[in-house]
Write a protein that holds these residues in place. Structure first.
Motif, PDB file in Angstrom:
ATOM      1  N   VAL A 111      34.313  48.016  53.687  1.00 35.15           N
ATOM      2  CA  VAL A 111      35.144  48.062  52.621  1.00 35.15           C
ATOM      3  C   VAL A 111      34.339  47.730  51.265  1.00 35.15           C
ATOM      4  O   VAL A 111      33.840  46.676  51.509  1.00 35.15           O
ATOM      5  N   ARG A 112      34.301  48.668  50.346  1.00 34.01           N
ATOM      6  CA  ARG A 112      33.631  48.244  49.031  1.00 34.01           C
ATOM      7  C   ARG A 112      34.899  48.146  48.089  1.00 34.01           C
ATOM      8  O   ARG A 112      35.521  49.016  47.735  1.00 34.01           O
ATOM      9  N   TRP A 113      34.875  46.690  47.555  1.00 33.00           N
ATOM     10  CA  TRP A 113      36.156  46.423  46.386  1.00 33.00           C
ATOM     11  C   TRP A 113      35.259  46.523  45.121  1.00 33.00           C
ATOM     12  O   TRP A 113      34.701  45.482  44.768  1.00 33.00           O
ATOM     13  N   ALA A 114      35.802  47.478  44.085  1.00 37.02           N
ATOM     14  CA  ALA A 114      35.038  47.561  43.079  1.00 37.02           C
ATOM     15  C   ALA A 114      36.029  46.604  41.907  1.00 37.02           C
ATOM     16  O   ALA A 114      37.025  47.130  41.546  1.00 37.02           O
ATOM     17  N   LEU A 115      35.792  45.531  41.910  1.00 32.90           N
ATOM     18  CA  LEU A 115      36.240  44.452  40.803  1.00 32.90           C
ATOM     19  C   LEU A 115      36.001  44.928  39.569  1.00 32.90           C
ATOM     20  O   LEU A 115      36.736  44.332  38.742  1.00 32.90           O
ATOM     21  N   ASN A 116      34.751  45.458  39.394  1.00 30.00           N
ATOM     22  CA  ASN A 116      34.544  46.053  38.264  1.00 30.00           C
ATOM     23  C   ASN A 116      33.649  47.262  38.239  1.00 30.00           C
ATOM     24  O   ASN A 116      33.688  48.015  39.278  1.00 30.00           O
ATOM     25  N   THR A 117      33.249  48.027  37.288  1.00 31.88           N
ATOM     26  CA  THR A 117      32.413  49.127  37.003  1.00 31.88           C
ATOM     27  C   THR A 117      31.462  49.118  38.055  1.00 31.88           C
ATOM     28  O   THR A 117      30.457  48.124  37.885  1.00 31.88           O
ATOM     29  N   PRO A 118      31.137  50.103  39.070  1.00 33.77           N
ATOM     30  CA  PRO A 118      29.928  49.996  39.936  1.00 33.77           C
ATOM     31  C   PRO A 118      28.681  50.199  39.141  1.00 33.77           C
ATOM     32  O   PRO A 118      28.528  50.914  38.330  1.00 33.77           O
ATOM     33  N   GLY A 119      27.951  49.289  39.611  1.00 34.22           N
ATOM     34  CA  GLY A 119      26.560  49.204  38.839  1.00 34.22           C
ATOM     35  C   GLY A 119      26.487  48.263  37.698  1.00 34.22           C
ATOM     36  O   GLY A 119      25.208  48.075  37.350  1.00 34.22           O
ATOM     37  N   LEU A 120      27.566  47.759  36.993  1.00 29.65           N
ATOM     38  CA  LEU A 120      27.469  47.523  35.794  1.00 29.65           C
ATOM     39  C   LEU A 120      26.760  46.116  35.819  1.00 29.65           C
ATOM     40  O   LEU A 120      26.128  45.513  35.014  1.00 29.65           O
ATOM     41  N   LEU A 121      27.403  44.934  36.722  1.00 28.77           N
ATOM     42  CA  LEU A 121      26.854  43.781  36.871  1.00 28.77           C
ATOM     43  C   LEU A 121      26.054  43.417  38.251  1.00 28.77           C
ATOM     44  O   LEU A 121      25.698  42.443  38.495  1.00 28.77           O
ATOM     45  N   GLY A 122      25.433  44.597  38.700  1.00 28.47           N
ATOM     46  CA  GLY A 122      24.678  44.511  39.585  1.00 28.47           C
ATOM     47  C   GLY A 122      25.269  45.495  40.810  1.00 28.47           C
ATOM     48  O   GLY A 122      26.515  46.097  40.903  1.00 28.47           O
ATOM     49  N   GLY A 123      24.529  45.820  41.922  1.00 28.73           N
ATOM     50  CA  GLY A 123      25.079  46.631  43.155  1.00 28.73           C
ATOM     51  C   GLY A 123      24.875  48.054  42.907  1.00 28.73           C
ATOM     52  O   GLY A 123      24.240  48.302  41.764  1.00 28.73           O
ATOM     53  N   ASP A 124      25.168  48.925  43.719  1.00 28.27           N
ATOM     54  CA  ASP A 124      25.314  50.242  43.561  1.00 28.27           C
ATOM     55  C   ASP A 124      26.041  50.984  42.718  1.00 28.27           C
ATOM     56  O   ASP A 124      27.086  50.691  42.562  1.00 28.27           O
ATOM     57  N   LYS A 125      25.782  51.882  42.301  1.00 26.65           N
ATOM     58  CA  LYS A 125      26.135  52.814  41.329  1.00 26.65           C
ATOM     59  C   LYS A 125      27.051  54.034  42.157  1.00 26.65           C
ATOM     60  O   LYS A 125      28.180  54.483  41.839  1.00 26.65           O
ATOM     61  N   PHE A 126      26.536  54.325  43.450  1.00 24.98           N
ATOM     62  CA  PHE A 126      26.944  55.357  44.389  1.00 24.98           C
ATOM     63  C   PHE A 126      27.456  54.649  45.812  1.00 24.98           C
ATOM     64  O   PHE A 126      26.444  53.656  45.910  1.00 24.98           O
TER      65      PHE A 126
END
Length: 295
Positions: free
Chosen positions: A82-97
């Protein structure tokens, strides 16, 4: 026993709404009967919240692993993600897709369109996973407390602060410097007349309003606005009607986990919650103990 859910998180701090959300989700899933543990995002978890929290520092096994959006890939090699987007994907780290085999959720409805750009198929309302974060034991109003402070909060608004510094900032108390615990945060906010904020979407804005502060945020054009009435983007999401009256009930209400688990069950088999297994055991025991009727 391997937990049903593993939530990947750093050490707990009340200063991050996202981290609070991860640990609070673990609390609610456990309260609903689904064994859940936190697992370290980095080397280890050094601090946990005041409510009971289990730490799992081992392989994912067959657990459903919940990653916040700041984690890249699937470092635990989990079979159910499960990927829980607590913020915009990739904005603070992590993947954009995100991979097609992940079940992606957003923190609030306003994120659905944005996070849908990170997945192949658009996300619907069933992919919203919201968790109440405001603790009524620490955050509440008290008309008997004298309001003697004016405070400022920066957090994610550092760039905005550089562009539009407040002329009276030298006379303001920085919230980040004086609130090492939730108890101290509540104490400061109850004594605060005005909270100025460079961060437009932090939970502290609603916490301040509940404590009776006047809240003013520095907008993108440098003007000061009341976030509750300014009509800004996402205003209806972050400042829902009745949040002052309902925040305490929502903080302790675990019923939302039912919708979350039902959505997961469209793809994976979810073990029955502990209370349901106990109920089935009690019913079975009742019938085993019933005497047979005479022939």
């Amino acid at each position: 026993m391997q937990p049903t859910f593993l939530i990947v998180a750093p050490s707990y701090t009340h200063k991050s709404g996202g981290i609070r959300a991860l640990y609070r989700l673990g609390y609610h899933l456990n309260a609903a009967g689904y064994p859940t543990a936190m697992t370290p995002m980095f080397d280890r978890i050094d601090s946990i919240p005041e409510w009971p929290t289990t730490i799992h520092d081992g392989p994912a096994g067959d657990s459903i692993v919940i990653y916040p959006e700041v984690v890249s890939g699937n470092p635990l090699n989990a079979g159910k993600v499960v990927r829980w987007a607590l913020n915009t994907p990739g904005l603070l780290g992590g993947d954009k897709f995100y991979a097609d085999d992940e079940m992606v959720f957003t923190f609030n409805p306003s994120q659905l369109g944005l996070v849908s750009k990170s997945v192949r198929e658009p996300l619907g309302p069933a992919r919203v996973l919201s968790v109440a974060l405001i603790d009524p034991a620490q955050i509440y109003s008290d008309p008997h407390v004298e309001k003697i402070l004016d405070c400022v909060f920066t957090h994610k608004g550092a760039a905005l602060r550089e562009r539009f510094p407040l002329p009276n900032e030298a006379n303001l108390q920085r919230v980040e410097d004086t609130t090492p615990t939730m108890a101290s945060l509540g104490d400061v906010l109850r004594r605060t007349r005005i909270l100025y904020s460079y961060d437009h979407k932090s939970t502290i804005l609603k916490e301040a309003a509940i404590c009776g502060c006047r809240v003013l945020v520095v907008h993108d054009d440098g003007t000061l606005r009341d976030p509750e009435t300014c009509g800004c983007v996402d205003n209806n999401v972050y400042w829902k009607d009745g949040f002052r009256e309902n925040y305490a009930r929502m903080y302790h209400d675990s019923t939302f986990t039912g919708d979350f688990v039902r959505e997961l069950a469209t793809r994976w088999q979810i073990p029955q919650p502990a209370w349901w297994r106990r109920a089935l055991g009690a019913v079975a025991g009742h019938f085993r103990r019933r005497p047979r009727s005479a022939a």
